[in-house]
Design an enzyme around this catalytic site. Structure first.
Site, mmCIF file in Angstrom:
data_model
loop_
_atom_site.group_PDB
_atom_site.id
_atom_site.type_symbol
_atom_site.label_atom_id
_atom_site.label_comp_id
_atom_site.label_asym_id
_atom_site.label_seq_id
_atom_site.Cartn_x
_atom_site.Cartn_y
_atom_site.Cartn_z
ATOM 1 N N HIS A 185 -37.081 -15.103 10.735
ATOM 2 C CA HIS A 185 -36.335 -16.109 9.985
ATOM 3 C C HIS A 185 -35.145 -16.643 10.782
ATOM 4 O O HIS A 185 -34.332 -17.404 10.261
ATOM 5 C CB HIS A 185 -35.854 -15.475 8.668
ATOM 6 C CG HIS A 185 -35.456 -16.450 7.617
ATOM 7 N ND1 HIS A 185 -34.209 -16.431 7.038
ATOM 8 C CD2 HIS A 185 -36.130 -17.468 7.021
ATOM 9 C CE1 HIS A 185 -34.121 -17.386 6.136
ATOM 10 N NE2 HIS A 185 -35.278 -18.036 6.096
ATOM 11 N N LYS A 202 -32.777 -18.723 13.448
ATOM 12 C CA LYS A 202 -32.647 -20.086 13.967
ATOM 13 C C LYS A 202 -31.644 -20.028 15.117
ATOM 14 O O LYS A 202 -30.445 -19.851 14.895
ATOM 15 C CB LYS A 202 -32.146 -21.054 12.897
ATOM 16 C CG LYS A 202 -33.081 -21.246 11.707
ATOM 17 C CD LYS A 202 -32.704 -20.397 10.548
ATOM 18 C CE LYS A 202 -33.628 -20.650 9.357
ATOM 19 N NZ LYS A 202 -33.500 -19.621 8.320
ATOM 20 N N ASP A 253 -28.123 -23.420 28.377
ATOM 21 C CA ASP A 253 -27.494 -22.994 29.639
ATOM 22 C C ASP A 253 -26.667 -21.720 29.496
ATOM 23 O O ASP A 253 -25.828 -21.425 30.353
ATOM 24 C CB ASP A 253 -26.612 -24.110 30.212
ATOM 25 C CG ASP A 253 -27.427 -25.287 30.720
ATOM 26 O OD1 ASP A 253 -28.649 -25.119 30.934
ATOM 27 O OD2 ASP A 253 -26.855 -26.381 30.898
ATOM 28 N N HIS A 266 -28.686 -24.635 0.471
ATOM 29 C CA HIS A 266 -29.428 -23.689 1.298
ATOM 30 C C HIS A 266 -28.500 -22.911 2.228
ATOM 31 O O HIS A 266 -28.946 -22.079 3.009
ATOM 32 C CB HIS A 266 -30.471 -24.468 2.117
ATOM 33 C CG HIS A 266 -31.465 -23.624 2.842
ATOM 34 N ND1 HIS A 266 -31.447 -23.451 4.205
ATOM 35 C CD2 HIS A 266 -32.530 -22.903 2.391
ATOM 36 C CE1 HIS A 266 -32.448 -22.673 4.574
ATOM 37 N NE2 HIS A 266 -33.121 -22.324 3.492
ATOM 38 N N LYS A 299 -25.935 -20.205 3.741
ATOM 39 C CA LYS A 299 -25.790 -18.759 3.572
ATOM 40 C C LYS A 299 -24.412 -18.384 4.116
ATOM 41 O O LYS A 299 -24.235 -18.129 5.306
ATOM 42 C CB LYS A 299 -26.880 -18.009 4.333
ATOM 43 C CG LYS A 299 -28.324 -18.443 3.962
ATOM 44 C CD LYS A 299 -28.948 -19.185 5.077
ATOM 45 C CE LYS A 299 -30.412 -19.496 4.973
ATOM 46 N NZ LYS A 299 -31.071 -19.643 3.740
ATOM 47 N N ASP A 324 -11.714 -12.462 1.330
ATOM 48 C CA ASP A 324 -10.268 -12.636 1.507
ATOM 49 C C ASP A 324 -10.012 -13.664 2.607
ATOM 50 O O ASP A 324 -10.697 -14.659 2.710
ATOM 51 C CB ASP A 324 -9.606 -11.289 1.816
ATOM 52 C CG ASP A 324 -9.724 -10.301 0.647
ATOM 53 O OD1 ASP A 324 -10.064 -10.738 -0.460
ATOM 54 O OD2 ASP A 324 -9.499 -9.100 0.869
#
Length: 475
Positions: free
Chosen positions: A217, A219, A224, A393, A395, A400
């Site tokens: 999952h 990404k 470089d 979508h 996450k 704090d």
């Protein structure tokens, strides 16, 4: 009579096998036992082929265990991690317990010299990615759960092909399940341009190798070895509002420069070793950078191949350290018992606990499962908001003014225990403030769930929630 006894013994054997294999995950055991009761024999066949413990497979140990023995991938020669003698006074001051826990996470050093740019939504993220890809001189590493052969996918296809033809080394990893609709023509065009392309478990192979339930999952984009991207955004039209059902798509990604990029690089190269068998660790993949401002960042990877459930445990450690606020944005909310208890305990003790969830869902069973947790949280003071502008979508968790995390992991049991995930944890007040601004902006597009109204939902709705919650560890 004999055949009845044999069937009963077979059923007992199947149930016992599931209980013994899943003893660490009671909720998962119950879910699979329910499937077994409803679909005898077929349920066990499903369990055997898609859900047996990934970490027990000898071949898969090579994904993390074998490659960790390769000294070339232990870290970059220029990386500066937390200096226990000089930096502890400025890093999580007064939070020794949380600091000490974070420092124990395997292969996840807390790095010092970084620059973090928060990218709100896909249009900004894609623009930044394509700009950096266009600047590439040596290599591009490109890994996504979902890559689609649509307008957005073809933009990246063209950009990668152009750089490959210019002599830049390009490597691409896609997940076989998440990118199941990716066309052969798309992949072939990349390969013809000299791009190395590998799937992370094709669906058919994963099924017969009993790993269909485990997905990459992550990404990741690394250019470089100097700039990297990680977050919730995949490659596809829906992320720029192209899904007519979901409409506007709200998401969060980050762009990293500095020491933390080396950890994104190491994660990609670990995955590359697994999918291709090619071990890469030359210094060209870890070049010196010029970031001179301190900004602590920790990149944490997790997956069913590891002994630690590192991201789940990072979430828990952050939640129990909270004194003033816990702000959470997640599209899928199926917390395990420890996370549920941490949220309830925080709210009872006066911490401002807020959770933003989507009003529109891309999965009905997940939506019903999420709702099954809300009443008990609302009763102790957790505030829940439903995002109505489109589909959210992102996450993101903010604790704090201590820490914030952005990445690929949802607050659900699939992300905690089944998927290969990657999160960045940030401790820079400027970054936390930027994420806070986005959260406040998102609240304006939300409606708050009121306990008295929520309790009045129909008996049919409650039954759907209970069934979905029972089966939720499988989704």
């Amino acid at each position: 009579m004999l055949w009845i006894i044999l069937i009963l013994l077979l059923f007992i054997f199947q149930a016992a096998t599931i209980l013994l294999c899943e003893y660490k995950r009671p909720s998962k055991s119950i879910a699979w036992l329910s499937i077994l009761f409803i679909f005898p024999i077929i349920g066990f066949f499903m369990y055997y082929f898609i859900a047996r413990e990934y970490v027990r497979r000898k071949k898969v140990h090579g994904h993390s265990g074998e490659i960790s023995l390769d000294h070339k991938l232990q870290g970059a020669p220029y990386q500066v991690i937390l200096d226990t003698r000089n930096d502890e006074g400025s890093f999580l001051s007064g939070e020794q317990r949380l600091r000490d826990w974070l420092r124990q996470v395997p292969r996840a050093p807390i790095t010092k010299w970084n620059r973090v740019d928060v990218l709100t939504n896909a249009d900004v993220t894609y623009e930044a990615m394509l700009e950096e890809i266009g600047k590439a001189q040596d290599h591009i590493h490109f890994e996504f759960y979902t890559i689609r052969d649509d307008a957005i996918g073809r933009k990246f296809q063209e950009a990668l092909i152009a750089k490959a033809k210019a002599g830049v080394t390009v490597r691409v990893i896609y997940d076989g399940v998440g990118s199941h609709s990716l066309s052969t023509a798309y992949i072939t065009s990349l390969k013809r341009a000299g791009i190395a392309v590998e799937p992370f478990l094709k669906p058919l192979i994963a099924f017969f190798d009993k790993r269909l339930n485990y997905r990459n999952h992550r990404k990741i984009v690394v250019v470089d070895g100097l700039v990297g991207f990680v977050g919730g955004i995949n490659i596809g039209n829906e992320y720029v509002g192209g899904d007519p059902k979901l409409g506007f798509w709200r998401d969060t990604h980050i762009m990293l420069h500095g020491d933390a990029v080396y950890d994104l690089q190491r994660t990609f190269l670990t995955d590359w070793f697994f999918v291709s068998g090619e071990s890469l660790g030359e210094k060209r993949y870890y070049p010196a950078h010029s970031e001179g401002e301190p900004s602590f960042v920790q990149v944490i990877s997790s997956g069913p191949d590891a002994r630690w459930d590192a991201i789940q445990e990072m979430y828990f450690a952050g939640l129990i350290a909270a004194k003033n606020r816990i702000w959470i944005t997640t599209p899928y909310f199926i917390p395990d018992p420890s996370i549920t208890m941490a949220l309830k305990s925080a709210a009872i003790s006066g911490v401002d606990v807020r959770v933003i969830l989507p009003f529109k869902a891309d999965s009905l069973i997940v939506q019903y499962a999420s709702k099954s947790y809300l009443q008990e949280l609302l009763q102790v003071g957790v505030r829940v908001y439903l995002y109505r502008k489109g589909f959210i979508h992102a996450k993101v968790i903010i604790v704090d003014d201590l820490m914030a995390t952005v990445g690929t992991a949802n607050m659900d049991m699939r992300s905690f225990y089944s998927n290969f995930e990657l999160n960045a944890v940030m401790f820079d007040p400027r970054v936390i403030s930027r994420l806070e601004s986005d959260f406040v902006m998102d609240l304006e597009a939300c409606s708050e769930v009121v306990l008295s109204e929520f309790e009045m939902r129909s008996l049919g709705e409650k039954r759907k929630e209970r069934i979905a919650r029972l089966l939720s560890p499988l989704f």
